[in-house]
Design an enzyme around this catalytic site. Structure first.
Site, PDB file in Angstrom:
ATOM      1  N   ASP A  38     -45.873  27.951  -7.881  1.00  0.00           N
ATOM      2  CA  ASP A  38     -44.471  28.083  -8.291  1.00  0.00           C
ATOM      3  C   ASP A  38     -44.139  27.096  -9.406  1.00  0.00           C
ATOM      4  OD1 ASP A  38     -44.488  25.821  -6.752  1.00  0.00           O
ATOM      5  OD2 ASP A  38     -42.888  26.437  -5.387  1.00  0.00           O
ATOM      6  N   SER A  39     -45.156  26.318  -9.830  1.00  0.00           N
ATOM      7  CA  SER A  39     -45.010  25.512 -11.050  1.00  0.00           C
ATOM      8  C   SER A  39     -44.806  26.430 -12.255  1.00  0.00           C
ATOM      9  CB  SER A  39     -46.239  24.615 -11.257  1.00  0.00           C
ATOM     10  OG  SER A  39     -47.426  25.362 -11.119  1.00  0.00           O
TER      11      SER A  39
ATOM     12  N   ASP B   7     -48.153  30.950  -4.270  1.00  0.00           N
ATOM     13  CA  ASP B   7     -47.091  30.174  -3.628  1.00  0.00           C
ATOM     14  C   ASP B   7     -45.959  31.074  -3.144  1.00  0.00           C
ATOM     15  OD1 ASP B   7     -47.667  27.467  -3.474  1.00  0.00           O
ATOM     16  OD2 ASP B   7     -47.075  27.074  -5.542  1.00  0.00           O
TER      17      ASP B   7
ATOM     18  N   LYS C  58     -49.532  30.297  -0.019  1.00  0.00           N
ATOM     19  CA  LYS C  58     -49.393  28.861   0.240  1.00  0.00           C
ATOM     20  C   LYS C  58     -47.921  28.562   0.474  1.00  0.00           C
ATOM     21  CE  LYS C  58     -49.855  25.503  -3.176  1.00  0.00           C
ATOM     22  NZ  LYS C  58     -48.518  24.853  -3.161  1.00  0.00           N
TER      23      LYS C  58
ATOM     24  N   GLU D 223     -45.039  25.143   1.655  1.00  0.00           N
ATOM     25  CA  GLU D 223     -44.864  23.688   1.722  1.00  0.00           C
ATOM     26  C   GLU D 223     -44.277  23.267   3.060  1.00  0.00           C
ATOM     27  OE1 GLU D 223     -42.571  22.356  -1.640  1.00  0.00           O
ATOM     28  OE2 GLU D 223     -43.956  23.238  -3.097  1.00  0.00           O
TER      29      GLU D 223
ATOM     30  N   GLU E 195     -50.476  16.409  -2.022  1.00  0.00           N
ATOM     31  CA  GLU E 195     -49.957  16.050  -3.346  1.00  0.00           C
ATOM     32  C   GLU E 195     -49.395  14.643  -3.375  1.00  0.00           C
ATOM     33  OE1 GLU E 195     -47.535  19.012  -5.251  1.00  0.00           O
ATOM     34  OE2 GLU E 195     -46.985  17.673  -6.902  1.00  0.00           O
TER      35      GLU E 195
HETATM   36  O1  KIV Z   1     -47.130  25.045  -7.885  1.00  0.00           O
HETATM   37  C1  KIV Z   1     -48.135  24.367  -8.099  1.00  0.00           C
HETATM   38  O2  KIV Z   1     -48.684  24.325  -9.207  1.00  0.00           O
HETATM   39  C2  KIV Z   1     -48.690  23.592  -6.997  1.00  0.00           C
HETATM   40  C3  KIV Z   1     -49.753  22.606  -7.328  1.00  0.00           C
HETATM   41  C4  KIV Z   1     -49.147  21.397  -7.908  1.00  0.00           C
HETATM   42  C5  KIV Z   1     -50.598  22.287  -6.157  1.00  0.00           C
HETATM   43  O3  KIV Z   1     -48.268  23.731  -5.889  1.00  0.00           O
END
Ligand code: KIV
Length: 272
Positions: free
Chosen positions: A52-53, A91, A121, A123, A190
């Protein structure tokens, strides 16, 4: 009859467990589009994270919170079309799984069905246990993410190193063990102290993938745009920049502009 094509051995969650067991490090990077995902896959990356980056590096938002499930599915579909070998993990975006395990399952099913990705994934630890359990009931592999969890940035108020105090460190290890017990196949750690990442990695059978978590995790992940130097003004200690693509691309674009303005492009051979 034997196929003439060399068979590509796909990375699965089982392959990752075996890599940890034999001490082989796991390499993971983010990607959000077809072209870059293809380069990563052909280079031999183990896991591609459609993170989600994308909210930051693709859409220019300050945080990861605004990206939507539909946008994540769009990015994931493009990545999946490029990948022949890597495990593609997507994510679950903010608001698509927290506090509602039914929603978590629905969001995960949409990601798997509409993008063709291989895992999701999310959090958090104990707070998201119900969601993890319910997603797993559908046979969808789940990866955890502990330590600095950017979707909770407004709760933390800062992107500083997490779990420096023993109480938070103990919660992190307990959460990691819980995620493993629930059935997660791996966990991202992280921005936590290297000693704590080592402690968690040694206690878990499933692989840990670190970002800013030192050298003792079972694998490493970086945001592709950061390690390629496409992003500017982001210089955390943990980030190794392998290229300065911002300057390289800017130089190429300036060169092109010059060529157009000077009537040097296109030349005789570049036309019909
Ligand atoms: O969204 C992302 O890029 C991440 C990484 C920083 C692990 O969750």
């Amino acid at each position: 009859m034997m196929s003439a094509n060399k068979e590509i051995k796909r990375i699965t969650t089982h392959v990752l467990q075996a890599m940890k067991a034999r001490g082989e490090k796991i390499a993971m990077l983010t990607a959000y589009d077809f072209s870059l995902a293809r380069i990563l896959d052909e280079a031999g990356i183990d896991i591609i994270l459609v993170g989600d980056s994308a909210s930051n590096v693709m859409a220019g938002h300050e945080t990861t919170l605004p990206i939507t499930l539909n946008q994540m599915i769009y990015h994931a579909s493009a990545v999946v079309r490029a990948v022949k070998k890597a495990l593609v993990v997507v994510d679950l975006p903010f608001g698509s799984y927290q506090g509602n395990s039914k929603l978590a399952l629905e969001s995960s099913i949409r990601i798997m069905k509409e993008s063709g990705a291989h895992a999701v994934k999310l959090e958090g630890g104990a707070e998201v246990a119900d969601s993890v359990k319910r997603i797993l009931t559908a046979g969808i592999p789940v990866m955890g993410h502990l330590g600095l969890i950017p979707q909770s940035i407004y709760k933390f108020g800062t992107y500083a190193v997490r779990a420096k105090e023993e109480q938070e460190a103990e919660k992190l290890v307990a959460d990691a063990l819980l995620l493993e017990k629930l059935g997660c196949f791996g966990v991202v750690l992280e921005k936590i102290p290297a000693d704590l990442a080592k402690r968690a990695s040694e206690q878990l059978v499933i692989p840990t993938i670190g970002i800013g978590a030192g050298q003792h995790t079972d694998g490493q992940v970086l945001v592709l745009h950061d390690m390629l130097g496409l992003t500017k003004d982001f210089h955390p200690r943990f980030l190794r920049r392998y290229l300065d693509l911002f300057s390289t691309i800017q130089g190429a674009v300036q060169h092109y502009i010059e060529d157009v303005k000077n009537k040097d492009f296109p030349n005789d051979k570049e036309q019909y």
